[in-house]
Design a protein around this motif. Structure first.
Motif, PDB file in Angstrom:
ATOM      1  N   LYS A   1      -5.262  -2.879  -7.019  1.00 38.28           N
ATOM      2  CA  LYS A   1      -3.923  -2.383  -7.347  1.00 38.28           C
ATOM      3  C   LYS A   1      -2.831  -3.183  -6.657  1.00 38.28           C
ATOM      4  N   TYR A   2      -3.067  -3.511  -5.369  1.00 37.20           N
ATOM      5  CA  TYR A   2      -2.042  -4.212  -4.595  1.00 37.20           C
ATOM      6  C   TYR A   2      -2.286  -5.720  -4.537  1.00 37.20           C
TER       7      TYR A   2
ATOM      8  N   GLU B   1      -3.694   9.950   2.051  1.00 39.86           N
ATOM      9  CA  GLU B   1      -4.700   9.794   0.995  1.00 39.86           C
ATOM     10  C   GLU B   1      -6.055  10.343   1.439  1.00 39.86           C
TER      11      GLU B   1
ATOM     12  N   ARG C   1      -7.806   0.043  -4.485  1.00 43.91           N
ATOM     13  CA  ARG C   1      -6.508  -0.251  -3.866  1.00 43.91           C
ATOM     14  C   ARG C   1      -6.323  -1.752  -3.661  1.00 43.91           C
TER      15      ARG C   1
ATOM     16  N   GLY D   1       0.818  -1.200   0.000  1.00 44.71           N
ATOM     17  CA  GLY D   1       0.000   0.000   0.000  1.00 44.71           C
ATOM     18  C   GLY D   1       0.851   1.247   0.000  1.00 44.71           C
TER      19      GLY D   1
ATOM     20  N   THR E   1      -2.705   2.533   4.311  1.00 49.37           N
ATOM     21  CA  THR E   1      -2.973   3.867   3.801  1.00 49.37           C
ATOM     22  C   THR E   1      -2.835   4.855   4.946  1.00 49.37           C
TER      23      THR E   1
END
Length: 323
Positions: free
Chosen positions: A74-75, A51, A71, A42, A82
């Motif tokens: 994405k990860y 964020e 997210r 992250g 975060t």
């Protein structure tokens, strides 16, 4: 039948209110004790603000789920790190992740209050969160223990009918969420404080909405910011609750009120392990109960009505299961 279904959802969720503010956030026990934990993938984003801006935009657009899912994709992980509101967070998403958290409460995880919550609820600075949660659970359990189910059903049914008659009947179109918000707040004011005066409920709801909007906002105590409005709203709400506490104490002393009639009476009349609660702690706990029961209940009823309207066959199945 509609009213019974409305009541059933409300009652089940009201019983879970003591989770509200007490389970607002968690930290790993390693974090609490100062040991550096191994972090998931992250990004903490920009210094200080992290964020937060993306999260606030998602919040106002009603797309927090996309903030999380983006997210997670994405990860390639349903657990990611975060930074929000000046604090570092690890986000767990999905049923399995949530089950892992709640099955390890006080084992791998410890409850934690964000700084904004501590500032808005002064009494929480002096009460350990586990002790606080135990008190909350005790008083909610006592309330449902001493409250007769028949009276609860009658009260909730009456409030439901009045709300439907005054705000729903005869309307070509209604905005469900705002009206359900009024309904649930009216309900919790009745159950916790025995307040039935619509003008007083409206006054409390006005301040409460400002408190709710700013409770997890950026801590900027500057006029015009959500957090500043939340501070002023919390002060105004405590002032109103202090007056209610004073009136209730006088009524209890004169036997004009019952020690078991609602949560407020029990907080005043029933001692805990460390004695009777001071008025500041009573006021803060009442506010916490209101917060814990408001958004979650309102959102659940709103979504239930939305999905049942879109899929009426499920509504019929639910009624079959109940009756």
């Amino acid at each position: 039948m509609e009213l019974f279904f409305f009541f059933l959802i409300s009652l089940l969720l009201v019983y879970s209110i003591y989770f509200g503010i007490w389970t607002l956030a968690y930290k790993t026990k390693e974090n609490v004790t100062g040991m550096r934990p191994s972090l998931p993938p992250g990004s903490f984003g920009w210094p200080i603000i992290g964020e937060t801006l993306q999260f606030i935009v998602a919040h106002y657009e009603g797309t927090v789920d996309k903030f999380v899912s983006k997210r997670a994709t994405k990860y390639s992980s349903k657990v990611f790190k975060t930074s929000l509101l000046g604090e570092n967070f690890i986000v767990f998403s999905g049923a399995a992740a949530n089950r892992f958290i709640f099955s390890n409460d006080n084992k791998l995880f410890a409850r934690w209050r964000p700084p904004s919550v501590q500032k808005l609820f002064p009494s929480m600075k002096f009460v350990p969160i586990e002790h606080d949660a135990a008190k909350a659970k005790k008083f909610m359990s006592l309330f449902f223990k001493f409250s007769e189910a028949q009276k609860l059903v009658a009260s909730i049914d009456s409030i439901s009918r009045n709300q439907l008659k005054n705000n729903w009947e005869g309307k070509d179109e209604v905005k469900v969420h705002p009206l359900v918000n009024i309904y649930t707040f009216t309900l919790v004011c009745h159950l916790f404080l025995s307040i039935n005066d619509t003008e007083k409920v409206s006054k409390l709801l006005y301040h409460f909405n400002h408190l709710n909007e700013g409770i997890l906002s950026i801590q900027l105590s500057i006029p015009g910011t959500p957090f500043y409005r939340a501070i002023k709203a919390a002060e105004a709400l405590r002032k109103e609750i202090y007056l209610i506490i004073k009136e209730r104490k006088e009524a209890l002393a004169k036997n004009l009120a019952s020690p078991t009639q609602d949560v407020l009476s029990q907080m005043i009349a029933v001692p805990f392990d460390d004695g009777f609660m001071p008025e500041l702690e009573i006021a803060d706990k009442i506010l916490a109960f209101l917060i814990g029961g408001q958004d979650t209940t309102t959102a659940t009823i709103t979504f239930a009505m939305k999905y049942l309207a879109e899929m009426p066959h499920l509504y019929n199945e639910v009624l079959k299961g109940i009756f």
